[in-house]
Design a protein around this motif. Sequence first.
Motif, PDB file in Angstrom:
ATOM      1  N   GLY A 121      -1.428  14.048  22.940  1.00 40.79           N
ATOM      2  CA  GLY A 121      -2.670  14.246  22.355  1.00 40.79           C
ATOM      3  C   GLY A 121      -2.618  14.979  21.050  1.00 40.79           C
ATOM      4  N   GLU A 122      -1.653  15.451  20.649  1.00 33.35           N
ATOM      5  CA  GLU A 122      -1.370  16.096  19.295  1.00 33.35           C
ATOM      6  C   GLU A 122      -1.635  15.111  18.126  1.00 33.35           C
ATOM      7  OE1 GLU A 122       2.731  17.564  19.437  1.00 33.35           O
ATOM      8  OE2 GLU A 122       2.076  19.219  20.936  1.00 33.35           O
ATOM      9  N   GLU A 123      -2.153  15.572  17.064  1.00 29.66           N
ATOM     10  CA  GLU A 123      -2.276  14.967  15.783  1.00 29.66           C
ATOM     11  C   GLU A 123      -1.232  15.037  14.927  1.00 29.66           C
ATOM     12  OE1 GLU A 123      -6.137  15.893  14.237  1.00 29.66           O
ATOM     13  OE2 GLU A 123      -7.099  15.194  15.735  1.00 29.66           O
ATOM     14  N   ARG A 124      -0.706  13.789  14.388  1.00 29.01           N
ATOM     15  CA  ARG A 124       0.544  14.186  13.370  1.00 29.01           C
ATOM     16  C   ARG A 124       0.031  13.439  12.237  1.00 29.01           C
ATOM     17  NH1 ARG A 124       3.745  17.710  15.098  1.00 29.01           N
ATOM     18  NH2 ARG A 124       5.159  17.055  13.516  1.00 29.01           N
ATOM     19  N   ASP A 125       0.181  14.077  11.042  1.00 34.33           N
ATOM     20  CA  ASP A 125      -0.181  13.663   9.649  1.00 34.33           C
ATOM     21  C   ASP A 125       0.859  13.045   9.214  1.00 34.33           C
ATOM     22  OD1 ASP A 125      -2.709  14.910   9.694  1.00 34.33           O
ATOM     23  OD2 ASP A 125      -1.900  16.910   9.470  1.00 34.33           O
ATOM     24  N   ILE A 126       0.525  11.722   8.758  1.00 37.44           N
ATOM     25  CA  ILE A 126       1.703  10.920   8.371  1.00 37.44           C
ATOM     26  C   ILE A 126       1.391  10.440   6.883  1.00 37.44           C
ATOM     27  CG2 ILE A 126       3.100   8.899   8.609  1.00 37.44           C
ATOM     28  CD1 ILE A 126       3.575  10.842  11.017  1.00 37.44           C
ATOM     29  N   LEU A 127       2.246  10.449   6.022  1.00 35.47           N
ATOM     30  CA  LEU A 127       1.998   9.919   4.516  1.00 35.47           C
ATOM     31  C   LEU A 127       2.842   8.644   4.679  1.00 35.47           C
ATOM     32  CD1 LEU A 127       1.098  10.193   1.781  1.00 35.47           C
ATOM     33  CD2 LEU A 127       3.084  11.168   1.119  1.00 35.47           C
ATOM     34  N   ILE A 155       4.041  14.955   7.520  1.00 39.72           N
ATOM     35  CA  ILE A 155       3.790  15.976   6.561  1.00 39.72           C
ATOM     36  C   ILE A 155       2.760  16.942   7.486  1.00 39.72           C
ATOM     37  CG2 ILE A 155       4.003  14.685   4.443  1.00 39.72           C
ATOM     38  CD1 ILE A 155       0.926  14.150   4.491  1.00 39.72           C
ATOM     39  N   THR A 156       2.733  17.040   8.726  1.00 40.68           N
ATOM     40  CA  THR A 156       2.144  17.975   9.788  1.00 40.68           C
ATOM     41  C   THR A 156       2.110  19.302   9.164  1.00 40.68           C
ATOM     42  OG1 THR A 156       2.184  16.245  11.334  1.00 40.68           O
ATOM     43  CG2 THR A 156       1.401  18.640  11.702  1.00 40.68           C
ATOM     44  N   GLU A 157       3.572  20.007   9.015  1.00 44.02           N
ATOM     45  CA  GLU A 157       3.786  21.067   8.785  1.00 44.02           C
ATOM     46  C   GLU A 157       3.159  21.566   7.345  1.00 44.02           C
ATOM     47  OE1 GLU A 157       5.938  19.395  10.722  1.00 44.02           O
ATOM     48  OE2 GLU A 157       5.172  20.650  12.347  1.00 44.02           O
ATOM     49  N   VAL A 167       1.005  -1.208   0.062  1.00 46.38           N
ATOM     50  CA  VAL A 167       0.078   0.060   0.056  1.00 46.38           C
ATOM     51  C   VAL A 167       0.749   1.309  -0.098  1.00 46.38           C
ATOM     52  CG1 VAL A 167      -1.895   1.443   1.212  1.00 46.38           C
ATOM     53  CG2 VAL A 167      -1.669  -1.242   1.322  1.00 46.38           C
ATOM     54  N   ASN A 168       0.686   2.151  -1.004  1.00 50.19           N
ATOM     55  CA  ASN A 168       1.619   3.160  -1.099  1.00 50.19           C
ATOM     56  C   ASN A 168       0.858   4.411  -0.990  1.00 50.19           C
ATOM     57  OD1 ASN A 168       3.992   2.179  -2.002  1.00 50.19           O
ATOM     58  ND2 ASN A 168       3.276   1.734  -3.781  1.00 50.19           N
ATOM     59  N   ASP A 169       1.672   5.591  -0.288  1.00 53.82           N
ATOM     60  CA  ASP A 169       0.864   6.995  -0.455  1.00 53.82           C
ATOM     61  C   ASP A 169      -0.544   7.204   0.485  1.00 53.82           C
ATOM     62  OD1 ASP A 169       3.224   8.005  -1.644  1.00 53.82           O
ATOM     63  OD2 ASP A 169       2.245   7.517  -3.533  1.00 53.82           O
ATOM     64  N   PHE A 170      -0.484   6.484   1.602  1.00 55.66           N
ATOM     65  CA  PHE A 170      -1.536   6.361   2.562  1.00 55.66           C
ATOM     66  C   PHE A 170      -1.474   7.269   3.724  1.00 55.66           C
ATOM     67  CE2 PHE A 170      -4.530   4.976   5.755  1.00 55.66           C
ATOM     68  CZ  PHE A 170      -5.615   4.427   5.194  1.00 55.66           C
ATOM     69  N   GLU A 171      -2.587   8.468   3.831  1.00 57.25           N
ATOM     70  CA  GLU A 171      -2.231   9.375   4.621  1.00 57.25           C
ATOM     71  C   GLU A 171      -3.018   8.993   5.896  1.00 57.25           C
ATOM     72  OE1 GLU A 171      -2.981  13.563   3.727  1.00 57.25           O
ATOM     73  OE2 GLU A 171      -2.336  13.276   1.742  1.00 57.25           O
ATOM     74  N   LEU A 172      -2.340   9.096   7.181  1.00 52.64           N
ATOM     75  CA  LEU A 172      -3.198   8.771   8.309  1.00 52.64           C
ATOM     76  C   LEU A 172      -2.766   9.789   9.380  1.00 52.64           C
ATOM     77  CD1 LEU A 172      -1.009   7.310  10.440  1.00 52.64           C
ATOM     78  CD2 LEU A 172      -1.104   5.625   8.788  1.00 52.64           C
ATOM     79  N   VAL A 173      -3.625   9.760  10.537  1.00 54.43           N
ATOM     80  CA  VAL A 173      -3.136  10.750  11.421  1.00 54.43           C
ATOM     81  C   VAL A 173      -3.132  10.047  12.848  1.00 54.43           C
ATOM     82  CG1 VAL A 173      -4.187  12.809  12.921  1.00 54.43           C
ATOM     83  CG2 VAL A 173      -4.930  12.434  10.634  1.00 54.43           C
ATOM     84  N   LEU A 174      -1.781  10.047  13.417  1.00 56.50           N
ATOM     85  CA  LEU A 174      -1.477   9.519  14.446  1.00 56.50           C
ATOM     86  C   LEU A 174      -1.354  10.288  15.511  1.00 56.50           C
ATOM     87  CD1 LEU A 174       2.145   8.047  13.732  1.00 56.50           C
ATOM     88  CD2 LEU A 174       0.133   6.748  14.542  1.00 56.50           C
ATOM     89  N   TYR A 175      -1.894   9.740  16.974  1.00 55.31           N
ATOM     90  CA  TYR A 175      -1.773  10.666  18.050  1.00 55.31           C
ATOM     91  C   TYR A 175      -0.526  10.481  18.860  1.00 55.31           C
ATOM     92  CZ  TYR A 175      -6.867  11.530  18.117  1.00 55.31           C
ATOM     93  OH  TYR A 175      -8.185  11.931  17.983  1.00 55.31           O
ATOM     94  N   SER A 176      -0.185  11.742  19.274  1.00 57.26           N
ATOM     95  CA  SER A 176       1.047  11.778  20.169  1.00 57.26           C
ATOM     96  C   SER A 176       0.742  11.367  21.509  1.00 57.26           C
ATOM     97  CB  SER A 176       1.840  12.904  20.017  1.00 57.26           C
ATOM     98  OG  SER A 176       1.061  14.145  20.622  1.00 57.26           O
ATOM     99  N   LYS A 177       1.767  11.341  22.382  1.00 59.31           N
ATOM    100  CA  LYS A 177       1.315  11.007  23.646  1.00 59.31           C
ATOM    101  C   LYS A 177       1.032  12.116  24.520  1.00 59.31           C
ATOM    102  CE  LYS A 177       4.188   8.957  27.374  1.00 59.31           C
ATOM    103  NZ  LYS A 177       5.778   8.677  27.754  1.00 59.31           N
TER     104      LYS A 177
END
Length: 137
Positions: free
Chosen positions: A103-109, A132-134, A91-101
């Motif tokens: 509680g911040e969201e981090r956008d990850i490709l 890719i959050t920024e 699976v390539n180029d899938f965007e997901l949102v991870l939670y940090s410890k």
Amino acid sequence: VGQDITELRALMQQSQTVADDLSRIMDTANAPIFGVDTEGRVTVWNRKAAKITGFSYDEAAGRRFVGDFIQTTQQELVQDMLDTALKGKVVNDFELVLYSKQGEERDILFNATPRWGAEGELVGVIGVGQDITELQA
């Protein structure tokens, strides 16, 4: 009856050296690398993943990747992506949102690939991401 195993030992040493090199590369890569077993539990969590999320490997290992680290509204989509990889498909180029410890969201490709065991059996998924959050802001 004796058998010369010099060549076998050399091959085993070479294999171990390659495995050690790959492990160091994965751990020190400037990209988050995550791995899960066939049950979706974290097995690989490199330093960049720890930096992005605030969770150390020891804190993440064995936890449910989707249930514990993925935004609730995306859990079904991310599970579908993992299930696709667990069927042997990349699976390539899938965007997901991870939670940090914190509680911040981090956008990850994210790119996910099946992980195979020594006997050719599917043992999980390994994924490489890019924060890719920024870029999303």
